[in-house]
Motif scaffolding. Sequence first.
Motif, short mmCIF file in Angstrom:
data_model
loop_
_atom_site.label_atom_id
_atom_site.label_comp_id
_atom_site.label_asym_id
_atom_site.label_seq_id
_atom_site.Cartn_x
_atom_site.Cartn_y
_atom_site.Cartn_z
N LEU A 159 -0.18 -2.39 9.70
CA LEU A 159 -1.70 -2.72 10.09
C LEU A 159 -2.35 -3.17 9.05
CD1 LEU A 159 -3.88 -2.82 12.33
CD2 LEU A 159 -4.07 -0.25 11.90
N VAL A 160 -2.32 -2.48 7.89
CA VAL A 160 -3.44 -2.97 7.03
C VAL A 160 -3.07 -4.30 6.57
CG1 VAL A 160 -3.95 -2.67 4.39
CG2 VAL A 160 -3.84 -0.66 6.03
N ALA A 161 -1.48 -4.52 6.27
CA ALA A 161 -0.93 -5.85 5.70
C ALA A 161 -1.46 -7.03 6.84
CB ALA A 161 0.48 -5.84 5.67
N SER A 162 -1.42 -6.58 8.08
CA SER A 162 -2.01 -7.61 9.19
C SER A 162 -3.37 -8.21 8.84
CB SER A 162 -1.55 -7.20 10.42
OG SER A 162 -2.34 -6.19 10.88
N ARG A 163 -4.12 -7.37 8.34
CA ARG A 163 -5.56 -7.46 8.43
C ARG A 163 -5.97 -8.30 7.30
NH1 ARG A 163 -4.30 -6.50 13.28
NH2 ARG A 163 -5.80 -5.70 14.53
N LEU A 164 -4.99 -8.28 6.08
CA LEU A 164 -5.25 -8.74 5.07
C LEU A 164 -4.95 -10.42 4.81
CD1 LEU A 164 -3.68 -6.46 2.19
CD2 LEU A 164 -6.10 -6.73 2.62
N ARG A 165 -5.57 -11.21 4.22
CA ARG A 165 -5.62 -12.74 4.03
C ARG A 165 -4.51 -12.84 3.41
NH1 ARG A 165 -6.50 -14.27 -0.99
NH2 ARG A 165 -8.01 -13.34 -2.16
N PRO A 166 -3.46 -13.94 3.30
CA PRO A 166 -2.53 -14.17 2.25
C PRO A 166 -3.19 -14.19 0.79
CG PRO A 166 -2.37 -15.78 3.94
CD PRO A 166 -3.72 -14.85 4.19
N GLY A 167 -2.73 -13.57 -0.02
CA GLY A 167 -3.10 -13.29 -1.32
C GLY A 167 -4.13 -11.80 -1.44
N GLY A 168 -4.53 -11.38 -0.36
CA GLY A 168 -5.21 -10.08 -0.50
C GLY A 168 -4.39 -9.05 -0.76
N THR A 169 -5.38 -7.91 -1.32
CA THR A 169 -4.44 -6.92 -2.12
C THR A 169 -4.94 -5.47 -1.26
OG1 THR A 169 -6.24 -6.32 -3.35
CG2 THR A 169 -4.56 -7.91 -4.41
N LEU A 170 -3.76 -4.68 -1.30
CA LEU A 170 -3.62 -3.18 -0.92
C LEU A 170 -3.58 -2.36 -2.08
CD1 LEU A 170 -3.69 -0.76 0.94
CD2 LEU A 170 -1.23 -1.07 1.21
N HIS A 171 -4.58 -1.59 -2.63
CA HIS A 171 -4.76 -0.85 -3.61
C HIS A 171 -4.80 0.41 -3.39
CE1 HIS A 171 -6.62 -0.02 -7.96
NE2 HIS A 171 -5.53 0.76 -7.86
N LEU A 172 -3.66 1.30 -3.84
CA LEU A 172 -3.61 2.94 -3.63
C LEU A 172 -3.63 3.71 -4.64
CD1 LEU A 172 -0.50 2.36 -0.93
CD2 LEU A 172 -3.06 2.90 -0.37
N ALA A 173 -4.32 4.65 -4.87
CA ALA A 173 -4.10 5.61 -5.92
C ALA A 173 -3.91 6.90 -5.33
CB ALA A 173 -5.41 5.44 -6.64
N THR A 174 -3.30 8.02 -5.93
CA THR A 174 -3.14 9.09 -5.64
C THR A 174 -2.66 10.12 -7.01
OG1 THR A 174 -1.66 10.82 -4.19
CG2 THR A 174 -0.51 9.18 -4.91
N ASP A 175 -2.86 11.46 -6.92
CA ASP A 175 -2.32 12.29 -8.07
C ASP A 175 -1.03 13.31 -7.53
OD1 ASP A 175 -4.52 13.16 -6.28
OD2 ASP A 175 -4.59 15.15 -7.52
N TRP A 176 -0.55 12.89 -6.40
CA TRP A 176 0.44 13.84 -5.90
C TRP A 176 1.68 12.91 -5.93
CZ3 TRP A 176 -0.05 18.86 -5.26
CH2 TRP A 176 -1.32 19.29 -5.33
N ALA A 177 2.77 13.33 -6.61
CA ALA A 177 3.94 12.59 -7.19
C ALA A 177 4.65 12.14 -5.65
CB ALA A 177 4.74 13.44 -8.13
N ASP A 178 4.85 13.11 -5.02
CA ASP A 178 5.56 12.93 -3.76
C ASP A 178 5.08 12.17 -3.01
OD1 ASP A 178 3.88 15.03 -3.12
OD2 ASP A 178 5.10 15.63 -1.18
#
Length: 231
Positions: A159-178
């Motif tokens: 869903l997120v990818a479909s809402r991004l323009r070409p070249g748009g970015t998805l940035h994730l961050a987490t402190d849980w390894a799994d």
Amino acid sequence: METVDQVRQPGVFSHVRRSVRMTVGQQRVWETRWPELGRKLAELPPGELDLAAWFGRSAPVVLEIGSGMGEATAQLAQAAPEVNHLAAEVYPAGLGQLMLAVEKHELTNVRLLHGDALDFLRDHVTPGSLDGVRIFFPDPWQKKRHHKRRLVTGPFVGLVASRLRPGGTLHLATDWADYADQMLAVCSAEPLLTNQYERWAPRPSWRPLTKFESRAHAEGRDCRDLLFTRA
């Protein structure tokens, strides 16, 4: 491949339900600034939202899902005034605190959404319209039996990818390894996204240090960033 309509899985939300009482200052800005800065998901008319009209200008739009108390959002908006920053959060206290920062720093490039970002993306965001989506330290649902409640799943990433323009970015961050491993796996499996790095992205110097990240360091957990680009 699962469709956008299937993205809402039982128990999956972009937040954890909890009650947070607002301060006097937060209540004040809700009463005085919310009509200008905010929208409630439940009150949006059906269909896609005109983001340029809401911000009062045409500019790149970055959506932050789960902005918390807004400290990172405010800093990022100050650092990038040429970008429209849209913060989605379900807790009025967090949005109130962000509005206080908007008021203090006289920011004109921040708007706030009160409601679940998953439904907002699905029902009100034009495909290919976002320049970026940021999800910093989403609830990890640590117990194995609760992993199914995690936000970052294959249908959600699609869903997120479909809402991004070409070249748009998805940035994730987490402190849980799994959870980081899960994020890497589901994002790598999304055909519209390409990892900008072989695995983890270096921690960007521009990403503000939040209380969640500080707590993770104090407890000995490594934080991992992921940066994917829409093809």
